[in-house]
Design a protein around this motif. Structure first.
Motif, PDB file in Angstrom:
ATOM      1  N   LEU A   1       4.096   1.806 -12.352  1.00 24.01           N
ATOM      2  CA  LEU A   1       3.183   2.850 -11.575  1.00 24.01           C
ATOM      3  C   LEU A   1       4.033   3.832 -10.777  1.00 24.01           C
ATOM      4  N   LEU A   2       4.975   3.351  -9.985  1.00 17.93           N
ATOM      5  CA  LEU A   2       5.657   3.980  -9.069  1.00 17.93           C
ATOM      6  C   LEU A   2       6.174   5.385  -9.513  1.00 17.93           C
ATOM      7  N   HIS A   3       6.722   5.579 -10.676  1.00 16.88           N
ATOM      8  CA  HIS A   3       7.327   6.752 -11.190  1.00 16.88           C
ATOM      9  C   HIS A   3       6.098   7.787 -11.419  1.00 16.88           C
ATOM     10  N   ILE A   4       4.927   7.492 -11.859  1.00 17.01           N
ATOM     11  CA  ILE A   4       3.906   8.358 -12.356  1.00 17.01           C
ATOM     12  C   ILE A   4       2.598   8.531 -11.305  1.00 17.01           C
ATOM     13  N   SER A   5       3.183   8.543  -9.930  1.00 18.45           N
ATOM     14  CA  SER A   5       2.274   8.476  -8.988  1.00 18.45           C
ATOM     15  C   SER A   5       3.044   9.082  -7.711  1.00 18.45           C
ATOM     16  N   PRO A   6       2.159  10.009  -6.630  1.00 19.56           N
ATOM     17  CA  PRO A   6       2.735  10.116  -5.431  1.00 19.56           C
ATOM     18  C   PRO A   6       3.436   9.107  -4.705  1.00 19.56           C
ATOM     19  N   TRP A   7       4.501   9.607  -3.793  1.00 19.50           N
ATOM     20  CA  TRP A   7       5.063   8.586  -3.018  1.00 19.50           C
ATOM     21  C   TRP A   7       4.068   7.898  -2.088  1.00 19.50           C
ATOM     22  N   ALA A   8       2.937   8.482  -1.863  1.00 22.60           N
ATOM     23  CA  ALA A   8       1.900   7.884  -0.974  1.00 22.60           C
ATOM     24  C   ALA A   8       1.402   6.626  -1.406  1.00 22.60           C
ATOM     25  N   VAL A   9       1.560   6.411  -2.891  1.00 22.75           N
ATOM     26  CA  VAL A   9       0.727   5.286  -3.621  1.00 22.75           C
ATOM     27  C   VAL A   9       1.938   3.895  -3.562  1.00 22.75           C
ATOM     28  N   THR A  10       3.127   4.525  -3.462  1.00 22.46           N
ATOM     29  CA  THR A  10       4.291   3.242  -3.320  1.00 22.46           C
ATOM     30  C   THR A  10       3.877   2.924  -1.661  1.00 22.46           C
ATOM     31  N   GLU A  11       3.834   3.893  -0.542  1.00 22.21           N
ATOM     32  CA  GLU A  11       3.660   3.363   0.656  1.00 22.21           C
ATOM     33  C   GLU A  11       2.306   2.428   0.666  1.00 22.21           C
ATOM     34  N   ALA A  12       1.199   2.945   0.383  1.00 19.03           N
ATOM     35  CA  ALA A  12      -0.180   2.165   0.431  1.00 19.03           C
ATOM     36  C   ALA A  12       0.136   0.894  -0.436  1.00 19.03           C
ATOM     37  N   LEU A  13       0.796   0.803  -1.762  1.00 15.67           N
ATOM     38  CA  LEU A  13       1.057  -0.529  -2.406  1.00 15.67           C
ATOM     39  C   LEU A  13       1.728  -1.535  -1.545  1.00 15.67           C
ATOM     40  N   MET A  14       2.687  -1.204  -0.785  1.00 17.08           N
ATOM     41  CA  MET A  14       3.500  -2.026   0.177  1.00 17.08           C
ATOM     42  C   MET A  14       2.644  -2.392   1.197  1.00 17.08           C
ATOM     43  N   ALA A  15       2.044  -1.680   1.698  1.00 17.38           N
ATOM     44  CA  ALA A  15       1.185  -1.888   3.107  1.00 17.38           C
ATOM     45  C   ALA A  15      -0.006  -2.968   2.798  1.00 17.38           C
ATOM     46  N   CYS A  16      -0.503  -2.538   1.524  1.00 18.60           N
ATOM     47  CA  CYS A  16      -1.530  -3.501   1.043  1.00 18.60           C
ATOM     48  C   CYS A  16      -0.885  -5.098   0.916  1.00 18.60           C
ATOM     49  N   ALA A  17       0.103  -5.046   0.089  1.00 19.22           N
ATOM     50  CA  ALA A  17       0.920  -6.288  -0.226  1.00 19.22           C
ATOM     51  C   ALA A  17       1.318  -6.843   1.032  1.00 19.22           C
ATOM     52  N   GLY A  18       1.638  -6.147   2.070  1.00 16.39           N
ATOM     53  CA  GLY A  18       2.097  -6.719   3.376  1.00 16.39           C
ATOM     54  C   GLY A  18       0.945  -7.400   4.229  1.00 16.39           C
ATOM     55  N   GLN A  19      -0.355  -6.747   4.079  1.00 15.60           N
ATOM     56  CA  GLN A  19      -1.401  -7.033   4.652  1.00 15.60           C
ATOM     57  C   GLN A  19      -2.190  -8.241   3.847  1.00 15.60           C
ATOM     58  N   ARG A  20      -2.056  -8.410   2.725  1.00 14.68           N
ATOM     59  CA  ARG A  20      -3.016  -9.276   2.067  1.00 14.68           C
ATOM     60  C   ARG A  20      -2.352 -10.332   1.510  1.00 14.68           C
ATOM     61  N   LEU A  21      -1.111 -10.408   0.982  1.00 20.10           N
ATOM     62  CA  LEU A  21      -0.378 -11.380   0.342  1.00 20.10           C
ATOM     63  C   LEU A  21      -0.224 -12.360   1.544  1.00 20.10           C
ATOM     64  N   PRO A  22      -0.125 -13.520   0.984  1.00 19.14           N
ATOM     65  CA  PRO A  22       0.198 -14.765   1.953  1.00 19.14           C
ATOM     66  C   PRO A  22       1.730 -14.984   2.258  1.00 19.14           C
ATOM     67  N   THR A  23       2.129 -15.701   3.100  1.00 17.28           N
ATOM     68  CA  THR A  23       3.363 -16.089   3.404  1.00 17.28           C
ATOM     69  C   THR A  23       3.886 -16.558   1.866  1.00 17.28           C
ATOM     70  N   ASP A  24       4.931 -16.341   1.542  1.00 14.40           N
ATOM     71  CA  ASP A  24       5.383 -16.577   0.251  1.00 14.40           C
ATOM     72  C   ASP A  24       4.977 -15.961  -0.998  1.00 14.40           C
ATOM     73  N   GLY A  25       4.092 -14.988  -0.733  1.00 11.34           N
ATOM     74  CA  GLY A  25       3.407 -14.306  -1.810  1.00 11.34           C
ATOM     75  C   GLY A  25       4.336 -13.284  -2.367  1.00 11.34           C
ATOM     76  N   VAL A  26       3.708 -12.776  -3.619  1.00 11.41           N
ATOM     77  CA  VAL A  26       4.896 -12.203  -4.369  1.00 11.41           C
ATOM     78  C   VAL A  26       4.485 -10.471  -4.665  1.00 11.41           C
ATOM     79  N   LEU A  27       5.101  -9.578  -4.596  1.00 19.30           N
ATOM     80  CA  LEU A  27       4.826  -8.342  -5.103  1.00 19.30           C
ATOM     81  C   LEU A  27       6.015  -8.284  -6.489  1.00 19.30           C
ATOM     82  N   TYR A  28       5.442  -7.797  -7.489  1.00 17.24           N
ATOM     83  CA  TYR A  28       6.261  -7.843  -8.873  1.00 17.24           C
ATOM     84  C   TYR A  28       6.038  -6.251  -9.144  1.00 17.24           C
TER      85      TYR A  28
END
Length: 200
Positions: free
Chosen positions: A105-132
């Motif tokens: 995903l990251l290389h075929i999308s604008p940088w804003a997508v990476t920023e949004a993905l990280m923000a979403c993972a930070g908001q929604r994942l529980p403690t010890d949750g994984v972003l792969y």
């Protein structure tokens, strides 16, 4: 009747190595959101291999969602859910999810997508949750493979907002959202698996 299932040769090559990494970092029972599922082939493969994973595919592209739904109907897997129309730059689904997965995903999308993905993972994942994350990355101290250099040039020619990301920059963005880089795994065809975990 036309078969709406899209097929990618790359998926057939990388799905087992990706599954091997995922099974090493996720428990046997997990709720997983896949961001930008594309054809849906990965979703079917992972949900079939791990019946304890509740797999939620998603894609902003209706053509991709038709393919995902066609694969889902063909597979008949109870743990593979209906594809969600999702653009993470617009909405971050509430879940709950134990993990988020983004493949190529990251290389075929604008940088804003990476920023949004990280923000979403930070908001929604529980403690010890994984972003792969899976895909090609530039790495400090590692010469870029000629094939990746050519691929990057092609991506930027198609859209100047695209391109292979620097792992250190991606990691810094993740850290801003409370995600620590836990593991980097060398994968086929000069790709990497990158595992982030949500801190307390």
């Amino acid at each position: 009747m036309t078969d709406a299932r899209l097929k990618s040769p790359a998926t057939a090559r990388n799905r087992e190595p990706i599954l091997e990494v995922l099974t090493s970092i996720l428990p046997a029972r997990a709720r997983v959101l896949e961001v930008a599922s594309g054809s849906g082939e990965h979703a079917v493969h992972f949900a079939s291999a791990m019946p304890g994973w509740e797999w939620q595919p998603s894609d902003p592209n209706p053509h991709a969602r038709r393919s995902i739904e066609a694969w889902r109907a063909h597979a008949g897997l109870a743990n593979l859910h209906e594809p969600m129309a999702l653009d993470v730059t617009i909405i971050c689904p509430t879940g709950p999810y134990d993990a988020m997965v983004a493949i190529n995903l990251l290389h075929i999308s604008p940088w804003a997508v990476t920023e949004a993905l990280m923000a979403c993972a930070g908001q929604r994942l529980p403690t010890d949750g994984v972003l792969y994350l899976y895909g090609p990355f530039r790495r400090e101290g590692h010469p870029a493979a000629p094939s990746n250099e050519a691929f990057d040039a092609d991506l930027r020619a198609r859209d100047p907002r695209w391109g292979i990301r620097e792992l250190e920059v991606v990691t810094a963005e993740a850290e801003c959202q409370g995600l620590a880089r836990e593991r980097v795994v060398e994968m086929p065809a000069n790709n990497l698996s990158v595992v982030f975990r949500k801190g307390a």
